[in-house]
Design a protein around this motif. Structure first.
Motif, short mmCIF file in Angstrom:
data_model
loop_
_atom_site.label_atom_id
_atom_site.label_comp_id
_atom_site.label_asym_id
_atom_site.label_seq_id
_atom_site.Cartn_x
_atom_site.Cartn_y
_atom_site.Cartn_z
N SER A 14 0.83 -1.21 0.00
CA SER A 14 0.00 0.00 0.00
C SER A 14 0.86 1.26 0.00
O SER A 14 0.57 2.23 -0.70
CB SER A 14 -0.93 0.03 1.22
OG SER A 14 -1.73 -1.12 1.24
N ASN A 39 -7.31 -4.47 4.26
CA ASN A 39 -6.57 -3.28 4.68
C ASN A 39 -7.35 -1.99 4.41
O ASN A 39 -7.90 -1.81 3.33
CB ASN A 39 -5.24 -3.26 3.91
CG ASN A 39 -4.21 -2.43 4.61
OD1 ASN A 39 -4.53 -1.39 5.15
ND2 ASN A 39 -2.97 -2.89 4.59
N CYS A 217 2.93 6.34 8.17
CA CYS A 217 1.99 5.21 8.07
C CYS A 217 1.26 5.01 9.40
O CYS A 217 0.05 4.78 9.43
CB CYS A 217 2.73 3.92 7.70
SG CYS A 217 3.27 3.87 5.99
N1 LIG Z 1 10.53 1.85 3.26
C1 LIG Z 1 10.01 1.55 4.46
N2 LIG Z 1 10.76 1.69 5.57
C2 LIG Z 1 10.29 1.40 6.78
N3 LIG Z 1 9.03 0.94 7.00
C3 LIG Z 1 8.23 0.80 5.96
C4 LIG Z 1 8.66 1.10 4.62
N4 LIG Z 1 7.62 0.84 3.78
C5 LIG Z 1 6.60 0.41 4.56
N5 LIG Z 1 6.95 0.39 5.86
C6 LIG Z 1 6.17 -0.04 7.04
O1 LIG Z 1 5.48 -1.22 6.74
C7 LIG Z 1 4.14 -1.11 7.17
C8 LIG Z 1 3.26 -1.93 6.28
O2 LIG Z 1 3.19 -1.29 5.02
P1 LIG Z 1 1.94 -1.51 4.06
O3 LIG Z 1 0.66 -1.36 4.79
O4 LIG Z 1 2.19 -0.66 2.87
O5 LIG Z 1 2.16 -3.05 3.70
P2 LIG Z 1 1.20 -4.00 2.85
O6 LIG Z 1 2.11 -4.93 2.13
O7 LIG Z 1 0.27 -3.20 2.01
O8 LIG Z 1 0.42 -4.72 4.00
P3 LIG Z 1 -0.82 -5.77 3.88
O9 LIG Z 1 -0.22 -7.05 3.39
O10 LIG Z 1 -1.32 -5.84 5.27
O11 LIG Z 1 -1.79 -5.17 2.92
C9 LIG Z 1 3.84 0.38 7.13
O12 LIG Z 1 2.84 0.69 8.06
C10 LIG Z 1 5.16 0.99 7.49
O13 LIG Z 1 5.26 1.11 8.89
#
Ligand SMILES: Nc1ncnc2c1ncn2[C@@H]1O[C@H](COP(=O)(O)OP(=O)(O)OP(=O)(O)O)[C@@H](O)[C@H]1O
Length: 248
Positions: A14, A39, A217
């Protein structure tokens, strides 16, 4: 151009969808599709309100159940104008959420996957469509990526992500689909290991572990693209007709 953002849970799908959408929207209109049934943060990262769920277009889950198996959900091409009551918009970015699981015992996510696949197959939109998929590989099983031009796998520094990368490479090569990796959340040490294990010519970019992303986030704030995302967006916009194919 349709771009699917995929990966295991929590890798940053996301986060990267939102930043990439913002960056690509400087070139053309972008439609962001929230295909993740659980999500609820993607629209916040884009700074856009969440609209009415698109599953209502076919009468919700009940409407889906009434459809015959062979019945096509859409008889004609679908333009953004046809689905405007489900879209929210900010600047050059449209946002569409397919549907969410709201309640205990509500049923599986199959209707959401089927609707997403059919929408993508019938979508008539000239801009960039970015799909934030649910975690895991089920969307491949449902054929959601059938009409996607590019599949981007987000890889974080975990063994599970590396295993995932092998599977995705195998599936995409069999499908003849264009795929790339974005490494996310790596530090210097873990980046070295990932670069050693992944095909280098398939890495679109590296986004280092970033405390500002974590903070934003956590607060559900709008994200601005980091420099590496701008470079990835530039690569996509300048190759949008001829993104190099995988070495089949
Ligand atoms: N480059 C980064 N550096 C540090 N933390 C990060 C980075 N990118 C994302 N995150 C952390 O990872 C968390 C999860 O990110 P995100 O919600 O985009 O993952 P997702 O793959 O979409 O999750 P889901 O599988 O639950 O849909 C974010 O809330 C943030 O804290």
């Amino acid at each position: 151009m349709k771009i699917a953002i995929i990966g295991k849970g929590g890798v940053g799908k996301s986060t990267i969808t939102a930043m990439l959408a913002k960056s690509l929207s400087k070139d053309k209109e972008v439609l962001v599709i929230d295909g993740d049934e659980s999500n609820l943060t993607l629209n916040k990262f884009l700074g856009i309100e969440r609209g009415k769920e698109f599953i209502n277009y076919i009468g919700g889950r009940e409407g889906f159940k009434k459809l015959k198996r062979s019945e096509k959900l859409f008889k004609n091409k679908i333009s953004l104008n046809d689905i405007k009551e489900y879209l929210t918009k900010k600047d050059n970015i449209y946002f569409l959420t397919i549907g969410k699981i709201h309640d205990f015992g509500e049923g599986c996510a199959c209707p959401i996957g089927a609707l997403l696949k059919e929408l993508l197959n019938n979508l008539d939109f000239d801009g960039y469509t970015i799909i934030d998929t649910e975690a895991g590989l089920e969307h491949f099983g449902r054929g959601v990526e059938e009409s996607c031009d590019l599949i981007i796998l987000i890889v974080d520094p975990t063994l599970e992500s590396l295993n995932f990368a092998e599977k995705v490479k195998d599936i995409c090569q069999r499908l003849g689909k264009n795929y790339y990796f974005i490494i996310n959340k790596a530090d210097d040490e873990t980046l070295k290991i990932l670069l050693d294990r992944l095909d280098k010519d398939k890495i679109l970019g590296v986004i280092k572990e970033n405390r500002e992303i974590v903070r934003k986030c956590l607060l559900g704030e709008e994200l601005e693209p980091v420099e590496e995302i701008e470079k990835i967006a530039h690569f996509i916009t300048s190759n949008s007709k001829t993104i190099p194919s995988p070495n089949l």
